[in-house]
Design a protein around this motif. Structure first.
Motif, PDB file in Angstrom:
ATOM      1  N   ASP B  68     131.410 108.472   9.634  1.00  0.00           N
ATOM      2  CA  ASP B  68     130.917 107.161   9.211  1.00  0.00           C
ATOM      3  C   ASP B  68     129.494 107.009   9.735  1.00  0.00           C
ATOM      4  OD1 ASP B  68     130.201 104.427   9.235  1.00  0.00           O
ATOM      5  OD2 ASP B  68     132.295 103.827   9.164  1.00  0.00           O
ATOM      6  N   ARG B  69     128.546 106.805   8.806  1.00  0.00           N
ATOM      7  CA  ARG B  69     127.121 106.814   9.181  1.00  0.00           C
ATOM      8  C   ARG B  69     126.745 105.744  10.181  1.00  0.00           C
ATOM      9  NH1 ARG B  69     125.155 109.163   3.368  1.00  0.00           N
ATOM     10  NH2 ARG B  69     127.241 109.974   3.013  1.00  0.00           N
ATOM     11  N   MET B  71     128.479 105.136  12.868  1.00  0.00           N
ATOM     12  CA  MET B  71     129.139 105.440  14.146  1.00  0.00           C
ATOM     13  C   MET B  71     128.353 106.513  14.907  1.00  0.00           C
ATOM     14  SD  MET B  71     131.875 103.683  14.611  1.00  0.00           S
ATOM     15  CE  MET B  71     132.062 102.215  13.644  1.00  0.00           C
ATOM     16  N   TRP B  76     131.855 111.801  17.290  1.00  0.00           N
ATOM     17  CA  TRP B  76     132.545 112.451  16.161  1.00  0.00           C
ATOM     18  C   TRP B  76     132.652 113.960  16.418  1.00  0.00           C
ATOM     19  CZ3 TRP B  76     130.840 115.900  12.230  1.00  0.00           C
ATOM     20  CH2 TRP B  76     131.655 115.978  11.093  1.00  0.00           C
TER      21      TRP B  76
END
Lengths: 213, 184
Positions: B68-69, B71, B76
């Motif tokens: 998710d851009r 986050m 990640w």
């Protein structure tokens, strides 16, 4: 193969991705499963919505809203748990909100009822049909959700499996609500919730096998 | 840390949008970090560390849409690295638990023990680098002297000594690791 060569290969094969592609895939899987499940229900019970004149619109809307809310919350949590590095923390408690609202309604119903009719409220006339149908019809939806996880990367497979199960169970309950002849919040609290929980437990059990990557 | 995070995230977002150059830089930077990560946990000599780096890079690629851009990118990446490490331990446990049970039961049954022990040792030796494996199998199993082992393998005598020392240490770590996994 050398790591540097691998990096070059991967970089060359990288196509542009659309934002939220993973979410669309998950929703697509859920929808495909739901279509199969709806076909199953039509095969089992015929045309939907025939019981609305008997139950009245408010009772029908209550069942539909409860089940759809559970499906929405479950799906959102499953999506979050499919993203590495994100954790659910207190968000899991969202799942308790719809049952809590229904529990208030159930308490009012039970308070008004005599001891003899309380059992009637709990069990209705169709609890076994409800439990069995919702659990069974959840299976195609669950498989659709697993397919929808292709682009996601769950790192806690049991947790994700459980949430996928809850989402499948709640979606199944939403579809079953189109046929359900029951009218009380008490019935909803006991049997819909139980059927969703059964699907959640089953999902937690098979999740580690089906969701590995 | 914050700088690294924002650099990697910028590269990742550009890569997701189709910028292959940025994506290549991102994968190279990720590979460096992953190598450190697996070395720290499996030991620098571990041959499987580089395999895990590659496997994780492929996972980053095939699961890149799960990022998710909005986050943090390093969180990640770290979660994926950790998942692959746990997955690795799980596979190893399946592969080696039988051998370790055999060792436990074997203490006492010596006629069968010799052949089973040989199997275990061979499997364990596969975990070592070629040089360390050669040093240990020549001196400890075949019974050559250090000088003979050096001659046969083409390594220097000090390299054989170091190889035996480090290799044995690594073997002890591996066996400990499996026992701990078993207990869990």
């Amino acid at each position: 193969m050398k790591t540097d060569d691998l990096i070059s290969d991967l970089a060359l094969s990288a196509r542009p991705t659309r934002p939220h592609a993973a979410a669309f895939r998950l929703i697509g899987g859920l929808a495909l499963g739901a279509i199969v499940s709806m076909a199953l229900l039509i095969g089992m019970f015929g045309a939907p919505l025939r019981d609305i004149p008997v139950t009245g619109v408010p009772a029908f809307a209550m069942k539909l809203a409860f089940a759809a809310a559970m499906a929405g919350i479950g799906g959102l949590l499953a999506y979050i748990s499919g993203q590495p590095g994100r954790s659910l923390r207190l968000r899991v408690f969202w799942l308790l909100v719809p049952p809590a609202v229904i529990a208030v309604g159930a308490a009012l119903e039970l308070g008004d009822a005599s001891a003899a009719s309380q059992a009637n409220l709990w069990f209705g006339a169709t609890w076994h049909t409800c439990l069995l149908t919702v659990s069974l019809v959840a299976v195609p939806i669950f498989l659709g959700i697993v397919w929808g996880f292709e682009r996601l990367a769950p790192t806690h497979l049991q947790e994700t499996g459980c949430l996928a199960g809850v989402t499948a169970g709640a979606t199944s309950a939403t579809l079953y609500a189109l046929y359900c002849p029951e009218t009380t919040a008490t019935f909803l609290l006991s049997w819909y919730t139980l059927a969703i929980a059964v699907a959640g437990i089953a999902g937690a059990l098979v999740g580690p096998r089906l969701l590995r990557w | 840390m914050t700088d690294l995070e924002s650099d990697l995230r910028r590269l990742m977002i550009a890569g997701l949008a189709g910028d292959r150059n940025a994506y290549r830089k991102l994968l190279a930077a990720a590979a460096d970090r992953l190598r450190q990560y697996y070395w720290r946990r499996l030991g620098r000599e571990a041959v499987e560390a580089e395999d895990l780096v590659q496997e994780t890079l492929m996972a980053i690629h095939s699961k890149r849409e799960s990022y998710d851009r909005s986050m943090p990118f390093t969180a990640w990446l770290h979660a994926i690295a950790r998942y692959k490490l746990v997955d690795h331990y799980r596979r190893m446990k399946i592969k080696y638990s039988a051998a370790i049970n055999d060792v436990d039961e074997m203490i006492g049954a010596d006629w069968l023990g010799d052949s089973l022990a040989a199997l275990d040792v061979e499997e364990l030796l596969c975990e070592l680098s070629d040089k360390h494996r050669a040093a240990i199998s020549l001196t400890k199993i075949e019974g050559y002297s250090v000088a003979e082992a050096a001659q046969i393998s083409g390594q220097s005598e000090s390299a054989i000594k170091v190889g035996v020392h480090r290799g044995m240490k690594r073997l002890a770590e591996i066996v400990e690791g499996y026992k701990r996994n078993e207990d869990r």
